[in-house]
Structures are given as C-alpha cells and as structure tokens.
Motif scaffolding. Structure first.
Motif, PDB file in Angstrom:
ATOM      1  N   LYS B  21      41.290  76.943 -49.178  1.00 54.83           N
ATOM      2  CA  LYS B  21      42.742  77.162 -49.208  1.00 54.83           C
ATOM      3  C   LYS B  21      43.448  76.515 -48.034  1.00 54.83           C
ATOM      4  CE  LYS B  21      42.434  81.524 -49.103  1.00 54.83           C
ATOM      5  NZ  LYS B  21      40.974  81.497 -49.147  1.00 54.83           N
ATOM      6  N   SER B  22      42.933  76.791 -46.832  1.00 53.15           N
ATOM      7  CA  SER B  22      43.605  76.255 -45.651  1.00 53.15           C
ATOM      8  C   SER B  22      43.557  74.727 -45.661  1.00 53.15           C
ATOM      9  CB  SER B  22      42.961  76.783 -44.372  1.00 53.15           C
ATOM     10  OG  SER B  22      43.017  78.190 -44.365  1.00 53.15           O
ATOM     11  N   THR B  23      42.423  74.199 -46.067  1.00 57.43           N
ATOM     12  CA  THR B  23      42.279  72.739 -46.125  1.00 57.43           C
ATOM     13  C   THR B  23      43.266  72.157 -47.140  1.00 57.43           C
ATOM     14  OG1 THR B  23      39.928  73.072 -45.679  1.00 57.43           O
ATOM     15  CG2 THR B  23      40.595  70.869 -46.396  1.00 57.43           C
ATOM     16  N   THR B  61      47.125  75.584 -40.422  1.00 52.28           N
ATOM     17  CA  THR B  61      47.704  76.818 -40.943  1.00 52.28           C
ATOM     18  C   THR B  61      47.086  78.074 -40.348  1.00 52.28           C
ATOM     19  OG1 THR B  61      46.160  76.966 -42.776  1.00 52.28           O
ATOM     20  CG2 THR B  61      48.156  75.695 -43.143  1.00 52.28           C
ATOM     21  N   ASP B  62      46.045  77.941 -39.540  1.00 58.97           N
ATOM     22  CA  ASP B  62      45.435  79.157 -39.015  1.00 58.97           C
ATOM     23  C   ASP B  62      46.153  79.575 -37.747  1.00 58.97           C
ATOM     24  OD1 ASP B  62      43.845  79.394 -41.182  1.00 58.97           O
ATOM     25  OD2 ASP B  62      42.066  78.523 -40.257  1.00 58.97           O
ATOM     26  N   GLY B  63      47.057  80.523 -37.868  1.00 57.11           N
ATOM     27  CA  GLY B  63      48.063  80.771 -36.841  1.00 57.11           C
ATOM     28  C   GLY B  63      47.709  81.613 -35.637  1.00 57.11           C
ATOM     29  N   ILE B  72      39.265  82.562 -39.469  1.00 58.62           N
ATOM     30  CA  ILE B  72      39.681  83.108 -40.759  1.00 58.62           C
ATOM     31  C   ILE B  72      41.171  83.418 -40.739  1.00 58.62           C
ATOM     32  CG2 ILE B  72      37.485  84.161 -41.409  1.00 58.62           C
ATOM     33  CD1 ILE B  72      38.902  86.853 -40.343  1.00 58.62           C
ATOM     34  N   THR B  73      41.742  83.611 -41.910  1.00 58.60           N
ATOM     35  CA  THR B  73      43.160  83.940 -42.012  1.00 58.60           C
ATOM     36  C   THR B  73      43.277  85.447 -42.202  1.00 58.60           C
ATOM     37  OG1 THR B  73      43.180  81.924 -43.312  1.00 58.60           O
ATOM     38  CG2 THR B  73      45.237  83.117 -43.167  1.00 58.60           C
ATOM     39  N   ILE B  74      44.031  86.140 -41.348  1.00 59.21           N
ATOM     40  CA  ILE B  74      44.055  87.595 -41.487  1.00 59.21           C
ATOM     41  C   ILE B  74      45.350  88.168 -42.037  1.00 59.21           C
ATOM     42  CG2 ILE B  74      42.307  88.227 -39.798  1.00 59.21           C
ATOM     43  CD1 ILE B  74      44.542  88.636 -37.772  1.00 59.21           C
TER      44      ILE B  74
END
Ligand SMILES: Nc1nc2c(ncn2[C@@H]2O[C@H](COP(=O)(O)OP(=O)(O)O)[C@@H](O)[C@H]2O)c(=O)[nH]1
Ligand SMILES: [Mg+2]
Lengths: 300, 418
Positions: B21-23, B61-63, B72-74
């Motif tokens: 997803k992030s990619t 996008t990983d903020g 990871i995206t939390i």
C-alpha cells in the motif's frame, strides 16, 4: 441531470460545515489568526459561514514581537473591515513574566516560545475550541491530524489516542478543562488555497508577492535581513526580488527568489514548484520529527 | 482558469501488511509528479541510511516517529495529489487486523476503495474482510489492485485466477462497480504508466481508472434532507428579522419556492430564499453548505430537519443498526451511549444484540454476543428522542451515526442504519 461541485467549492462547503459545527458545539471558540494565507483563508471562510451575521467568535493572534511589520498592518486592517474582535497574546509578555527564556545565538527564534504564550492565552480566555489553519498536506505529522483534535488538560496531542472521525460527524464532547483544536481547512493543499484565493479575489499581505528586500543566504535558504536575527560574519546581505510562501516569525520564515507579482503568477509558480512551502521553514529543519514533537507539546 | 472544472475524488486503500500500500501510494504521488524535491531527498537519505537499495517510496507516507521506527502505518493518514482532471484525497489506512476501525474510518467518506492483493498469495482472509467493509460502508466503486505481478512473471493466469476467485465470493456482497488491475507498485507497471510487461492487459492504468470513474451520482439527489446545523440571527438593523437555517444539504435538491415539511413538528412552509455569502442561489444540492430561509416564522433549531412533504425519512426512536465497535470495552447489552446523527445529539440504550457477524464467512453468530473492538454486529437501539433516518444504503449522510461513551467521551462505534 448532473449536479456537481468543483473541488474548490466542495472544499469550501466542507470547511464551512466544520466552522458552523464549532459554533454550534462549543461555548467559547477562538480563531487562531497568524497572518499567513491559511489563516486568512480560514477567516474568509468563517465570514462566509455566518453571513450575514458577524463571525461569532474572536480572532487570537500570538504576537512574537518579531513579526514582519506588514503582517500587523494587514491584520489590523482586516479586523477593522470584517468587524471582528481581536485578542493578542504576547510572547514578549511571557518572556517578561519569566514563563519562558529567550533563545540565544544565530538560530535564536521565538517560534518555540509561541507554544507557551498560546497555551496561556487559551487558558486565560477559557476557550474550549481553538480553530487553526493547519493543512494535512503541509507536513507528515499533520497528515494524521483530525478535523476535531482533542487536547488534554495540558494542551497535549496524543497521536496514538485520537478519536476516529467518520463521515461528517464530529465528536466535540470533552471533560471540564480539556479543549479542542479544530482544523477546518485540513483537506486543502497549498495549490487549492492559492486557486481559491485567486477566484475569490481575497486581498493578501504584500509579503506574498515579489518585492525587493534585503536578504542573506543561510543553509540554502534566503532569510529576510532583520534586527531580530544575528548574522554570522560570512553571511552577506544582498538585495533581490523575493516573496514569502508562508508567513511566520521573521526569524524562521525563509523567502524565495520570485518574480510573481499576482496571484495568477503564484499559482503557476506553486504548481511547478519543486520544493514544499515548509522547505523554507527553519523550525521544521531542527530534526526529522520536529513538527511531531512540537505538536505533542501543544504547538498550533 | 482550467482548474475550475476539477472534481474531488476521495479514495481509501486497504490490504494486508506488506501487500504494498505505502509503495503504491508513493508511486502514485511520485509518478504523477506530486512529490517535492525536499520530500524526495529526505526519503532518499533515509533509504540510504537504512541500507536499502533504491529509494523506498513507502517512506513518503509513513508519517509518525513510531511508524518509521517500526516500519508500519499505525493510523489513518491523508494524502493529496492532483492531475489536470481531478484532485485526490487518499485515506491511507493500515492493514493489521486490529485496525479494522481505521479502515472503516477511511472508508466512511470514500468514493473509491483500492484493495491490494499480493499476486503470490492471492485472496486471503484480509481481502475478504476489506471487500466486506467496503460493501458495508457502501463505497460506490472498488478497484482490486493485483500487486507484485513482477514476482509472478507478469503471468496472465495468476491475474485471471485471482479475478475469478474474487468474483466467486463478492457476489454475496453489495458491491456494484468493480475493476481489476494487475500491477507492480515497486516498478510502476500500470500505476501511472501502462505496463510493457503485461501487454495482455488492456484495461487502463490505476490513474486512468481514478481519473475516469463516474462519481457524479455518488450523492443522493432524490430525497431532500436538510439537517439544521446552526441558526443565523444577525440582530443588525439591516437584517433585523433575518432567521437563516444554516446547514449542509444531506440529500436531494432544494429550490426556492419548494413546499417543505419541518421535522419533528410536521409543520409545512415554503423556501423563501437559499442564501449564501455570494448572494441568493436558485437551488442547493448535496454536499453544498447554504442557508435556508422560510416563508413562515417557525422557530427551528439545531437538530431539526427540513424535508419534502411527499418524501419523508423515518421518524423513529427504535433503530436497527449494523455497528462496527471501536473500543476495548465491549458493547454493553442494555448499555447507554450518547449518539450523534446528522446534527442531532441524543442518548440511546442498547435493546438487543441480534447477532455478531463473522466477516470472513459472513456467518451470523447468534450465540456469541460479546461485541469487542473491531467486531461488527447487528443491534437494536432505542433513542431518547426520535431521529430522522434513512437506510444507510439509500443515504450515507442520514443513515450513519456514531456511538460515544458517556464516561470517556470517546467515539466507540460507527453505526449504519438498516
Ligand atoms: N517485488 C515487488 N515488491 C513490492 C511491490 N510493491 C511493494 N513491494 C515491497 O513489499 C514490501 C512492503 O511494501 P509496503 O508498501 O511497505 O507495504 P504496506 O505494508 O502494504 O504499506 C516492501 O519491501 C516493498 O518494496 C511490487 O509491486 N513488487
Ligand atoms: Mg505501509
């Protein structure tokens, strides 16, 4: 049959909805007015949201004492024109009272001291909602911010414990002593803001347009020459055509070489720009997570 | 100015951890030239520091700090980009099982859901979950992104097999418009640029689909619903008797001169004027924010609703809801909660838990009624005051509500009215 709004009209409708929601759900809201284009946009939208009544809450400006003089002129003229009530929180006062200590050296800035002055002003006014002009596209920590952002008694933001925000339903319920930050223009990008300000023919501070100014280069960014910034011996002042992409405190707002004389020029410049607007903000550069850390402490 | 014709499209992404997803989002942003130099430089530096080969677009996008540390995206993050045709808002939601609530949150405002599938794994439990949530939240359009095609030699058989498998279970779901796109987010095949490795696929790239999917009828333009949000009373000489009902059209089209009915009183009146800062407008439709003025002097307040006499919502205190639970304290049978629905603020009691839904099998479990975080259940509630509701399927604005814990004020559940 086709009913549709263009993207700017849809963003406008959303922001107006949020502004009205604040007026309806909170007892004592305040609009944080920085003098930058985002807070100008927010004020403009607030004027629309409550027309033909006046904006039903005051504007709060945190004065670092190190402003561009143009910002103050603009602020006072605007407040006069729309008949708003203005409250000023002063960083100088916070320093004089010993609440904060002035930074020293080349990179000294009062930007960080603003947080204390802001929290003080919010507490003094007993505001339960503070409207801010932050946008999610500005910076990665902002990308996770809610429209209604809950703050605890200390004004702190806990990114792991945010309320989920569903549909267009905004939960502004809180315990005594807690307050909210609300960001009505969360979904606007820098380009949206300019496009909209152009369409609406909103008057803007002259700083946003190309003008001749004395500047010097620091870490690849041009800074306005000002008595509030200590220059290093090798930093040479030169005069050139520049403009601001964001407006903050003089000590941390970079200026950009530009010939853009009108909003239309700015739109072209922004849509082809290769750097983010915050790329010129020294305050974000202190560390990779500078913004996130400041936000947790209660920054705008 | 050309940009005046741009439309706004909101989409959400779903997939298991590591499906890409992030990619994919990084790739969309990068290839559509929405990434600035300083952002790209920062990501490049981090990739190098970590010893990764190439530039890891996922880092765009990983903020938050914790996310970058754990990779990871939390939480739901919102991203923006635009093309000459549309402006896009992406709700980037993480794929972990425990974060169903994030997907529901992201999905609640989306026109389109992208569901990622790792071509090597095919359809997994998570895919079913995501497709189900998309249908439950009534996202009008689904795009199934069959990703990592580079790892299966760009083989058409793999794509066809996944497509068939998806169709085999999705017929049970309430999804209308589904597209399938084979891609490699890592290499950019079929994201913005057509793939040179999959000439067997002629269906257009992801960006093409996002730019062209028809969203003009995603709002309800039939059932007139105007929840009064705020009453504007200027109290000035010029606008002495002005009483404007400010709000956002939640459905239908309102015109000056329309006969309307006011809820809850049932009184009727006529629209005297639809006001905005720019002046009067002839009509207002969803999702416009306007101010309605009525011919008659009724005293409406926040929470009231303006509708048409011959097309009314249900006015009821007994409501059947599908709820997605968000709190680590389970839903309490006979528990009391605060509810927000349109601009109404009421309380409710949970009268019955009908069943818990197994979202992998769609089995209705009537025995296990412990509704925990991320569970989805059908319940019956009774509210302290009547709400003016439509089925969620018919109108996402008047068919949705949230549950709030009265002790902590946390939002603990999302409800879709049946
Ligand atoms: N070979 C290949 N690897 C991919 C592709 N898309 C993503 N990846 C890799 O899969 C891993 C997980 O990707 P990421 O975007 O972080 O997944 P997320 O957890 O869904 O956000 C990373 O190592 C990516 O480089 C693809 O199309 N092909
Ligand atoms: Mg990710």
């Amino acid at each position: 049959m086709s009913y549709h709004l263009n993207h700017l009209k849809e963003l406008e409708a959303e922001s107006i909805f949020v502004l009205r929601e604040v007026a309806a759900q909170f007892e004592n809201p305040v609009l944080m007015f920085s003098g930058g284009k985002d807070s100008i946009l927010m004020t403009h939208l607030a004027m629309k949201a409550f027309y033909p009544a006046k904006i039903p809450f005051p504007l709060l400006h945190i004065d670092t004492g190190h402003n561009f003089p143009e910002t103050i002129e603009y602020r006072d003229a605007m407040v006069e024109k729309i008949g708003a009530r203005l409250i000023v929180g002063s960083v100088q006062e916070a320093i004089d009272k010993g609440l904060v200590v002035e930074e020293k050296g080349y990179n000294a800035s009062r930007n960080y001291l603003q947080t204390t002055a802001l929290l003080e002003a919010l507490e003094n006014g007993k505001y339960d909602a503070a409207l801010g002009g932050a946008r999610r596209d500005e910076e990665k920590a902002r990308a996770k911010e809610r429209f209604f952002s809950h703050r605890d008694e200390f004004g702190q933001w806990d990114p792991k414990n945010q309320r989920p925000e569903l549909w267009n339903i905004f939960n502004g319920k809180k315990q005594f002593g807690e307050h909210f930050r609300v960001f009505p223009i969360s979904n606007w990008t820098e380009l949206d803001v300019w496009q909209y300000l152009a369409l609406e023919e909103v008057e803007l501070p002259s700083l946003y347009f190309a003008h001749k100014r004395k500047v010097f280069l620091r870490d690849g960014i041009y800074m306005a020459d000002s008595p509030f910034i200590m220059k290093k011996p090798e930093e040479k002042v030169e005069e050139m055509m520049v403009r601001c992409r964001t407006i903050g405190d003089v000590t941390c707002t970079g200026v950009w070489p530009s010939e853009a004389a009108s909003i239309e020029d700015i739109i072209i410049e922004v849509s082809t720009a290769r750097k983010t607007e915050r790329g010129g903000r020294a305050d974000d550069k202190r560390s990779e997570t500078a913004m996130e850390d400041r936000k947790k402490q209660g920054y705008f | 100015m050309d940009f005046q014709n741009n439309e706004l499209l909101r989409f959400t992404t779903a997939g298991s951890v590591d499906d890409g997803k992030s990619t994919l989002i990084g790739r969309l942003l990068y290839d559509s030239k929405s990434i600035f130099e300083d952002q790209y430089e920062a990501v490049k530096n981090t990739s190098e520091k970590r010893g990764e080969e190439g530039v890891n677009l996922a880092l765009l996008t990983d903020g938050l700090k914790a996310e970058r540390e754990q990779g990871i995206t939390i939480d739901v993050a919102y991203r923006y980009f635009s093309t000459p045709k549309r402006k896009f808002i992406i709700a980037d939601t993480p794929g972990h099982i425990q974060y169903t609530r994030n997907m529901v949150t992201g999905a609640s405002t989306a026109n389109v859901a992208l569901i990622l599938i790792d071509a090597r794994n095919g359809i997994v439990e998570q895919t079913r979950r995501h497709a189900f949530i998309a249908s439950l939240l009534q996202i009008p359009h689904l795009i199934i992104c069959i990703n990592k095609m580079d790892l299966v030699d760009y083989a058409q058989e793999v794509y066809d097999k996944i497509k068939d498998e998806f169709a085999a279970f999705s017929y049970k779901l309430d999804v209308k418009d589904v597209h399938f796109i084979p891609m490699s987010a890592l290499n950019g095949d079929n994201v913005v640029e057509p793939s040179k490795n999959m000439t067997w696929y002629q269906g257009g790239t992801l960006l093409y689909a996002l730019e062209n999917v028809h969203i003009g009828s995603d709002h309800n333009f039939i059932d007139c619903r105007f929840p009064v949000q705020y009453v504007i009373r200027p109290y000035t000489d010029e606008f002495h008797d002005y009483r404007g009902y400010a709000g956002r059209v939640a459905g239908g089209v309102f015109k000056k001169g329309d006969k309307v009915m006011l809820l809850p009183t049932g009184f009727t009146s006529t629209i005297a004027k639809i006001d905005t800062f720019e002046g009067e407008v002839a009509e207002a439709h969803a999702p416009m924010s306007v101010t309605l003025l009525l011919e008659d002097d009724y005293d409406l307040s926040r929470g009231d609703m303006i509708v048409r006499e011959n097309n009314q919502p249900d006015v009821t205190q007994d409501i059947e809801v599908m709820v997605c639970w968000f709190s680590d304290r389970p839903l309490q049978m006979r528990g009391k909660y605060a509810i927000q629905h349109t601009t109404q603020d009421v309380r409710c009691i949970v009268k019955d838990i009908r069943y818990k839904l197994d979202i992998n099998t769609l089995h209705r479990n009537e025995e296990d009624k412990v509704i925990k975080m991320n569970d989805i259940a059908r319940i019956q509630i009774r509210t302290t005051k009547p709400l003016f509701v439509d089925a969620y399927r018919r109108n996402r604005n008047t068919g949705s509500l949230i549950f709030i814990d009265e002790g902590t004020n946390e939002t603990v559940g999302a409800g879709m009215i049946i």
